[in-house]
Design an enzyme around this catalytic site. Structure first.
Site, PDB file in Angstrom:
ATOM      1  N   HIS A 195       0.841  -1.195   0.000  1.00 47.55           N
ATOM      2  CA  HIS A 195       0.000   0.000   0.000  1.00 47.55           C
ATOM      3  C   HIS A 195       0.881   1.252   0.000  1.00 47.55           C
ATOM      4  CE1 HIS A 195      -2.790  -3.044   1.590  1.00 47.55           C
ATOM      5  NE2 HIS A 195      -3.746  -2.294   1.067  1.00 47.55           N
ATOM      6  N   ASP A 268      -4.774  -6.182  -7.809  1.00 51.18           N
ATOM      7  CA  ASP A 268      -4.969  -5.578  -6.505  1.00 51.18           C
ATOM      8  C   ASP A 268      -5.274  -4.101  -6.763  1.00 51.18           C
ATOM      9  OD1 ASP A 268      -5.110  -5.266  -3.774  1.00 51.18           O
ATOM     10  OD2 ASP A 268      -3.139  -6.106  -3.352  1.00 51.18           O
TER      11      ASP A 268
END
Length: 557
Positions: A195, A268
């Site tokens: 992230h 993702d």
């Protein structure tokens, strides 16, 4: 469909499960993206309300989805990262512990049961695509983002649980959900949260074959519907610094051709740092499709992503057939889950499906079977004299709810017991002031909450909380540490007298921890990971229940 319509079908945008007023800018944005842009689907994500993560409420979620479904000619596919069942994103649903807790039980049948319940609750809420199971092999103790989301470090064991969950998710054809193995080609041997930035796996091809790829092969053999990509670089497979999500060598050559996967490949979230730092929304979308992805999940700018892909077809970087191949897969998946026949949520039926007593009881059983006694100096656990023990809860933040149930359970058993809650935001002076109040305690039981969360970058104790544990152990009095989440915490506090691992921060695990301390349950979990230098894979001290009486009224909710 026009070319733009086809491209839009590949894009999934985020929503929070709220039912915003139709006059708000937020609602108008959804109206435009769904009715005019015609995106293919939605993914449910949680947001912070300023203090804690806000989960969706079942009826608000279903109301919003019904509104959105009515706007489209082609029904929307709705997905969610239901890694602990629907409870990861939605309140009022069955709360399962994290994946690693399942691995500690030694019972893949539990994962199959979770798959069944997750599918049933997801479909009742209007979700058809579940981004689970996690097929990553967590063989790096410093992994800040996979950790307890993985079933463990043994590829065969992980494979067994991955297979079992998929079987459960597919067991009831009336409540069929698309299951997703993630994060390909394996995110377990990393120490970077993708992230935040791009992670790299330095393993050679032989190691990848014997470890990382094993659960994905098992998932494919079990009929998994989709595979999610990882924003990680794998120099053994593709150029360094190129995320797997954007690599044809990984998504097409390896996943499609070598492993023979013919289902949906979903990226993702494309807004994550592992992609967004190096690539614009448009370029990331184009490269992901070139690599072999079918679905573009959460591009930072959906409009820019669609525009870039359309331009890439028009200038020859992508072919129209390449887009249509993915569109056909997505439309076939929508038909497979019955969206062509029924797209609206039955509002009256929700309460009869979610949060059933039977499922909650089973979830509590799983949490209890997972509890692992790693160390038990002086046979400290079960506690011989709880009334002379002080209980210390180490919370992850000032507004964290973790530890509330633990404290409640202790007080049910000790109405005048000493329970102190400290959190990572406290100053050293405040921490020391609270510790001074515990100087008369004969022993300590420390419940340390250490979860895995995006954008945090670590899964250890923050602030002055390490000082708390070090001060208590330095007192010379017995200290039992209960790892509520990350089982590797023992590495930071090797001098504790006893060490208990629950592998999860959920409320059923809090209840299980207290029951274990009081000797109310048989402790028989076994480590699904190695704690380097301190405990080997498979270890676990078994202790028979000393007191089978449970306190009335307690539960895992």
């Amino acid at each position: 469909m026009t070319l733009r319509d086809e491209v839009a079908q590949l894009v999934f945008i985020a929503f929070h499960g709220e039912a915003p007023n139709s006059r708000t800018r937020e609602y108008r944005t959804f109206m435009r993206l769904i009715r005019e842009t015609k995106v293919g689907g939605l993914i449910l994500v949680n947001v912070s309300n300023g203090r804690v993560i806000a989960h969706a409420e079942p009826y608000a979620l279903a109301t919003f989805l019904n509104r959105m479904q009515r706007l489209t000619r082609v029904p929307l596919m709705v997905g969610g990262d239901f890694e602990r069942g629907a409870s990861m994103r939605v309140n009022g649903t069955t709360v399962f512990p994290h994946a690693m807790a399942f691995g500690a039980t030694g019972e893949p049948a539990y994962a199959r049961y979770e798959g069944e319940v997750t599918a049933r609750e997801a479909r009742a809420l209007g979700v058809q695509w579940v981004y689970y199971p996690v097929a990553d092999v967590n063989n790096n103790p410093d992994n800040p983002i996979i950790n307890i989301r993985s079933f463990g470090e043994n590829p065969q064991q992980v494979s067994a649980y991955v297979k079992a969950f998929i079987e459960g998710a597919h067991a009831d054809k009336r409540n069929y959900v698309l299951a997703t193995a993630k994060h390909f080609p394996g995110h377990g041997d990393t120490a970077v949260d993708t992230h935040l930035n791009l992670a790299t796996i330095m393993a050679d091809r032989a190691h990848l074959e014997s470890t990382e790829l094993v659960p994905f092969r098992a998932a494919i053999a079990a009929g998994v519907d989709s595979i999610m990509t990882a924003h990680i670089a794998v120099p053994a497979l593709a150029p360094p610094e190129l995320p797997a999500t954007l690599s044809p060598a990984i998504l097409t050559d390896l996943l499609r051709h070598e492993l023979g996967f013919n289902g949906l490949v979903v990226t993702d979230a494309l807004e994550m740092g592992g992609i967004a730092i190096g690539f614009s929304s448009g370029e990331a979308a184009v490269r992901a499709l070139q690599a072999g992805a079918d679905t573009l999940l959460m591009p930072a700018d959906a409009d820019a992503a669609i525009k870039a892909v359309v331009a890439a077809v028009e200038d020859g970087r992508l072919t129209r057939q390449r887009i249509r191949d993915s569109v056909v897969k997505i439309l076939a998946a929508k038909e497979k889950v019955g969206l062509d026949r029924k797209r609206l949520v039955d509002m009256e039926g929700i309460s009869d499906v979610v949060n059933s007593p039977e499922a909650n009881e089973k979830a509590q059983e799983i949490a209890e079977h997972a509890v692992t006694l790693v160390r038990n100096g002086g046979h400290m656990i079960p506690l011989a004299a709880p009334d002379r023990t002080c209980f210390v809860v180490l919370g992850e933040g000032r507004f964290s709810t973790g530890g509330q149930v633990f404290a409640q359970e202790v007080r049910k058993r000790l109405r005048s017991g000493t329970v102190v809650t400290l959190d990572s935001s406290m100053s050293l002076a405040d921490v020391d002031a609270d510790l001074a109040k515990l100087s008369t305690c004969e022993s300590y039981a420390v419940a340390a909450f250490a979860s895995v969360a995006a954008y945090r970058g670590s899964a250890g104790l923050a602030g002055e909380l390490p000082h708390v544990v070090e001060s208590l152990t330095a007192s010379g009095k017995p200290v039992a540490m209960i790892a509520m989440g990350n089982p590797y915490l023992l590495r930071s506090f090797p001098n504790v007298t006893a060490y208990l691992a629950t592998y999860s921060t959920v409320q059923p695990s809090e209840v299980a921890a207290v029951r274990a301390l009081w000797g109310e349950i048989h402790i028989n979990g076994h480590l699904p990971v190695t704690i380097p230098g301190l405990a080997a894979y498979g270890e676990g001290i078994e202790v028979q229940a000393a007191n089978g009486v449970r306190i009335s009224g307690q539960g895992g909710r």
